[in-house]
Enzyme design. Structure first.
Site, PDB file in Angstrom:
ATOM      1  N   TYR A  68     -36.682   4.893-110.906  1.00 12.86           N
ATOM      2  CA  TYR A  68     -37.700   5.544-111.736  1.00 12.86           C
ATOM      3  C   TYR A  68     -38.436   4.479-112.544  1.00 12.86           C
ATOM      4  O   TYR A  68     -37.802   3.574-113.085  1.00 12.86           O
ATOM      5  CB  TYR A  68     -37.050   6.549-112.695  1.00 12.86           C
ATOM      6  CG  TYR A  68     -37.595   7.942-112.485  1.00 12.86           C
ATOM      7  CD1 TYR A  68     -38.953   8.197-112.611  1.00 12.86           C
ATOM      8  CD2 TYR A  68     -36.759   8.994-112.126  1.00 12.86           C
ATOM      9  CE1 TYR A  68     -39.454   9.464-112.382  1.00 12.86           C
ATOM     10  CE2 TYR A  68     -37.261  10.260-111.895  1.00 12.86           C
ATOM     11  CZ  TYR A  68     -38.622  10.487-112.028  1.00 12.86           C
ATOM     12  OH  TYR A  68     -39.121  11.732-111.793  1.00 12.86           O
ATOM     13  N   GLU A  70     -41.626   5.276-114.603  1.00 13.44           N
ATOM     14  CA  GLU A  70     -42.801   5.872-115.276  1.00 13.44           C
ATOM     15  C   GLU A  70     -43.423   4.882-116.243  1.00 13.44           C
ATOM     16  O   GLU A  70     -42.710   4.122-116.909  1.00 13.44           O
ATOM     17  CB  GLU A  70     -42.364   7.107-116.067  1.00 13.44           C
ATOM     18  CG  GLU A  70     -42.415   8.370-115.254  1.00 13.44           C
ATOM     19  CD  GLU A  70     -42.056   9.586-116.083  1.00 13.44           C
ATOM     20  OE1 GLU A  70     -42.183   9.526-117.324  1.00 13.44           O
ATOM     21  OE2 GLU A  70     -41.639  10.575-115.481  1.00 13.44           O
ATOM     22  N   ASP A 245     -65.581   7.279-104.321  1.00 11.22           N
ATOM     23  CA  ASP A 245     -64.342   7.541-103.592  1.00 11.22           C
ATOM     24  C   ASP A 245     -64.497   6.860-102.225  1.00 11.22           C
ATOM     25  O   ASP A 245     -65.181   7.373-101.337  1.00 11.22           O
ATOM     26  CB  ASP A 245     -64.152   9.056-103.430  1.00 11.22           C
ATOM     27  CG  ASP A 245     -62.902   9.409-102.642  1.00 11.22           C
ATOM     28  OD1 ASP A 245     -62.305   8.499-102.035  1.00 11.22           O
ATOM     29  OD2 ASP A 245     -62.533  10.598-102.619  1.00 11.22           O
ATOM     30  N   THR A 274     -57.867   5.853-100.791  1.00 17.71           N
ATOM     31  CA  THR A 274     -56.552   5.960-100.159  1.00 17.71           C
ATOM     32  C   THR A 274     -56.217   4.572 -99.630  1.00 17.71           C
ATOM     33  O   THR A 274     -57.079   3.695 -99.539  1.00 17.71           O
ATOM     34  CB  THR A 274     -56.559   6.933 -98.967  1.00 17.71           C
ATOM     35  OG1 THR A 274     -57.560   6.515 -98.035  1.00 17.71           O
ATOM     36  CG2 THR A 274     -56.830   8.358 -99.399  1.00 17.71           C
ATOM     37  N   LYS A 277     -56.077   4.847 -94.574  1.00 21.51           N
ATOM     38  CA  LYS A 277     -57.090   5.135 -93.539  1.00 21.51           C
ATOM     39  C   LYS A 277     -57.554   3.792 -92.965  1.00 21.51           C
ATOM     40  O   LYS A 277     -56.750   3.112 -92.353  1.00 21.51           O
ATOM     41  CB  LYS A 277     -58.218   5.971 -94.131  1.00 21.51           C
ATOM     42  CG  LYS A 277     -57.736   7.285 -94.777  1.00 21.51           C
ATOM     43  CD  LYS A 277     -58.912   8.127 -95.211  1.00 21.51           C
ATOM     44  CE  LYS A 277     -58.600   9.102 -96.299  1.00 21.51           C
ATOM     45  NZ  LYS A 277     -57.988  10.337 -95.882  1.00 21.51           N
ATOM     46  N   ARG A 283     -49.213   5.554 -96.663  1.00 21.18           N
ATOM     47  CA  ARG A 283     -49.895   6.711 -97.237  1.00 21.18           C
ATOM     48  C   ARG A 283     -49.872   6.537 -98.758  1.00 21.18           C
ATOM     49  O   ARG A 283     -48.805   6.393 -99.346  1.00 21.18           O
ATOM     50  CB  ARG A 283     -49.152   8.012 -96.887  1.00 21.18           C
ATOM     51  CG  ARG A 283     -48.923   8.232 -95.424  1.00 21.18           C
ATOM     52  CD  ARG A 283     -48.673   9.679 -95.133  1.00 21.18           C
ATOM     53  NE  ARG A 283     -49.913  10.400 -95.309  1.00 21.18           N
ATOM     54  CZ  ARG A 283     -50.929  10.376 -94.444  1.00 21.18           C
ATOM     55  NH1 ARG A 283     -50.833   9.704 -93.326  1.00 21.18           N
ATOM     56  NH2 ARG A 283     -52.040  11.033 -94.690  1.00 21.18           N
TER      57      ARG A 283
HETATM   58  N1  PLP Z   1     -60.943  11.358-100.686  1.00 25.38           N
HETATM   59  C1  PLP Z   1     -61.520  11.333 -99.470  1.00 25.38           C
HETATM   60  C2  PLP Z   1     -62.947  10.904 -99.363  1.00 25.38           C
HETATM   61  C3  PLP Z   1     -60.795  11.715 -98.344  1.00 25.38           C
HETATM   62  O1  PLP Z   1     -61.379  11.716 -97.144  1.00 25.38           O
HETATM   63  C4  PLP Z   1     -59.450  12.128 -98.510  1.00 25.38           C
HETATM   64  C5  PLP Z   1     -58.607  12.550 -97.381  1.00 25.38           C
HETATM   65  O2  PLP Z   1     -58.967  12.920 -96.347  1.00 25.38           O
HETATM   66  C6  PLP Z   1     -58.912  12.138 -99.791  1.00 25.38           C
HETATM   67  C7  PLP Z   1     -59.679  11.748-100.858  1.00 25.38           C
HETATM   68  C8  PLP Z   1     -57.522  12.627-100.043  1.00 25.38           C
HETATM   69  O3  PLP Z   1     -56.576  11.726 -99.622  1.00 25.38           O
HETATM   70  P1  PLP Z   1     -55.041  12.170 -99.576  1.00 25.38           P
HETATM   71  O4  PLP Z   1     -54.885  13.024 -98.377  1.00 25.38           O
HETATM   72  O5  PLP Z   1     -54.308  10.875 -99.469  1.00 25.38           O
HETATM   73  O6  PLP Z   1     -54.740  12.872-100.850  1.00 25.38           O
END
Ligand code: PLP
Length: 477
Positions: A68, A70, A245, A274, A277, A283
């Site tokens: 843990y 945090e 994002d 993320t 990808k 992940r």
């Molecule tokens: N943001 C975007 C642009 C995404 O395409 C995705 C997932 O497909 C996410 C966030 C969410 O990612 P996660 O599935 O790891 O929560």
């Protein structure tokens, strides 16, 4: 680099892990084994998936999971976190270097979590901190009940402007059924109906009128590049925070394919992503930001995140070390070249693509010209050994469940080693499936595809993959 001895070490590690797991619950070991077989057999075109390296995978399967931690580096709510501090420091250092970011927070467990961390960091910086200053309070616990109620109301009134779901945005960008649509007073921008491209003048007009706290750029299914310098200009003009994002294209940023105006990091106040990808890590998620947001970002856990996953942070550190190499730059370039070759192959066969092509790692096929829904096309492609996912297209009449689109991406096949030559064969397989699948009258889900043809196409897909073994260093016998 994989050497003969590291290859045999990877086989030994995987074999030993399965033996140990199998001794406790053989069905789990069997399912893990079966997943490798399935992944090896699949012609995977899911734009959001990839294959992490054995080093990344092995970094996750160990006793770091027992800890843990945090809090954040050197400021934990638990004792005994020295090794987690080391790992988190290494991962954050790599992230800052790879992306040229001022600050990196590597704890988010996923992309959605990263977005929540980013949203709340902005809300804290732009709304909560000024409210505390006005009330001359150091902490929210020091506010009177009235001031606290007023602050909660103010937090609930903030505005988010993001890309609409059917234009390629993500559900966390303000889609009403998602928490982002419930937290914020939300508005979205779409794409130009004629071109399918982001219309920056329209974004500017909406921003001027709506005056959002956060202007959010980024996508799950937009096949083109975004000009983040222009997005920042728009944000500045209306006093908004620019959040990007980059979950989908982080690997293209790390690999220096997206540079200048197309690299979000120098332009955005805050960037979420993320790590699994195009970035090809475990992940997970991550947030990068300008210095003024760093303190709030680091409050992600326990503000919105559960305890950190030290084993995944270790794997992020490994993946980010890989992402800083020349080999990763070659990979990222090849992903984009492969996507362009796949799109060309599809267009030459008169398959309709949203925006008429791609400039990144993905393309969006409009399957409505075959009378199919995305759901029917996705299932028929799977019958032929091709794994994709259905996706809404701009102003999709079939909504987000059945859809009229199929999203295809090249990050995974590129990791396997397929090149532009193979992409034309992939395009041919897709075209054959789409032109031989008949929708069942009155159904958005049922269809027919001749079983013998599906079997023949599956064999062609397997033949195409055969020279490119997946995890070639792992031989489970
Ligand atoms: N943001 C975007 C642009 C995404 O395409 C995705 C997932 O497909 C996410 C966030 C969410 O990612 P996660 O599935 O790891 O929560």
């Amino acid at each position: 680099m994989t050497t003969a001895s590291s290859a045999s070490a990877e086989t030994r590690a995987a074999t030993a892990a399965l033996e140990v797991i199998g001794a406790v619950e053989p069905r789990v070991a069997a399912a893990i084994r079966a997943e490798l077989a399935d992944q090896r057999a699949a012609l995977k075109l899911i734009a959001s998936e990839n294959y992490a390296s054995p080093a990344v995978l092995l970094a996750m399967g160990n006793w770091l999971s027992d800890k843990y931690a945090e809090g954040t580096i050197a400021r934990r709510f638990y004792a005994g976190c020295a090794n987690v501090d080391t790992l988190e420091t290494i991962a954050a250092e790599h992230a800052r270097t790879v992306f040229g970011a001022a600050h990196a927070y590597v704890q988010p467990h996923s992309g959605i979590d990263a977005n929540l961390v980013a949203f709340w960091a902005v809300l804290a910086d732009r709304v909560e901190t000024p409210a505390l200053e006005r009330a001359q309070a150091r902490h929210v616990n020091d506010l009177t009940d009235e001031d606290w109620a007023a602050l909660r109301r103010e937090l609930g009134e903030q505005r988010l402007l993001g890309m609409s779901l059917d234009a390629g945005g993500h559900l966390t960008h303000g889609f009403r059924p998602n928490i982002s649509g419930k937290m914020f007073d939300q508005r979205s921008y779409g794409v130009d109906p004629a071109t399918g491209l982001i219309d920056y003048a329209m974004v500017r007009d909406i921003a001027r009128e709506f005056r959002p706290l956060i202007l959010l750029a980024g996508y799950s299914a937009y096949p083109r590049l975004i000009n983040f310098a222009t997005m920042r200009e728009i944000a500045d003009e209306v006093g908004a925070v620019l959040m990007v994002d980059m979950a989908h294209f982080a690997g293209l940023v790390a690999g220096k394919v997206l540079v200048g105006d197309h690299d979000p990091v120098p332009h955005a106040h805050i960037v979420s992503t993320t790590t699994h990808k195009t970035l090809r890590g475990p992940r997970g998620g991550m947030v990068l930001c300008q210095p003024e947001l760093a303190e709030q970002v680091d409050r992600g856990c326990p503000m919105v995140l559960g305890g950190p996953l030290p084993h995944v942070i270790a794997a992020k550190a490994v993946a980010l070390a890989e992402a800083g190499t020349p080999a990763f730059r070659d990979y990222a370039r090849q992903v984009v070249d492969n996507a362009a070759a796949l799109a060309d192959g599809l267009l030459r066969r008169s398959v309709a693509l949203v925006t008429g092509g791609t400039s990144n790692h993905l393309a969006l096929i409009d399957v409505s010209i075959y009378g199919l829904t995305g759901r029917q096309a996705e299932a028929a492609l799977l019958d032929a050994g091709i794994v994709t996912n259905r996706n809404a297209i701009p102003r999709d009449p079939n909504g987000a469940w059945y859809t009229s689109g199929i999203r295809v991406g090249t990050p995974a096949l590129t990791t396997r080693g397929l090149g532009t030559g193979e992409m034309d064969q992939v395009a041919d397989l897709i075209h054959t499936v789409l032109t031989h699948t008949q929708p069942t009258a009155g159904s958005k889900a049922r269809y027919t595809l001749d079983a013998a043809l599906a079997a023949k196409l599956s064999q062609s897909a397997a033949d195409l993959l055969a020279p490119f073994p997946l995890y070639p260093t792992i031989d489970l016998g």
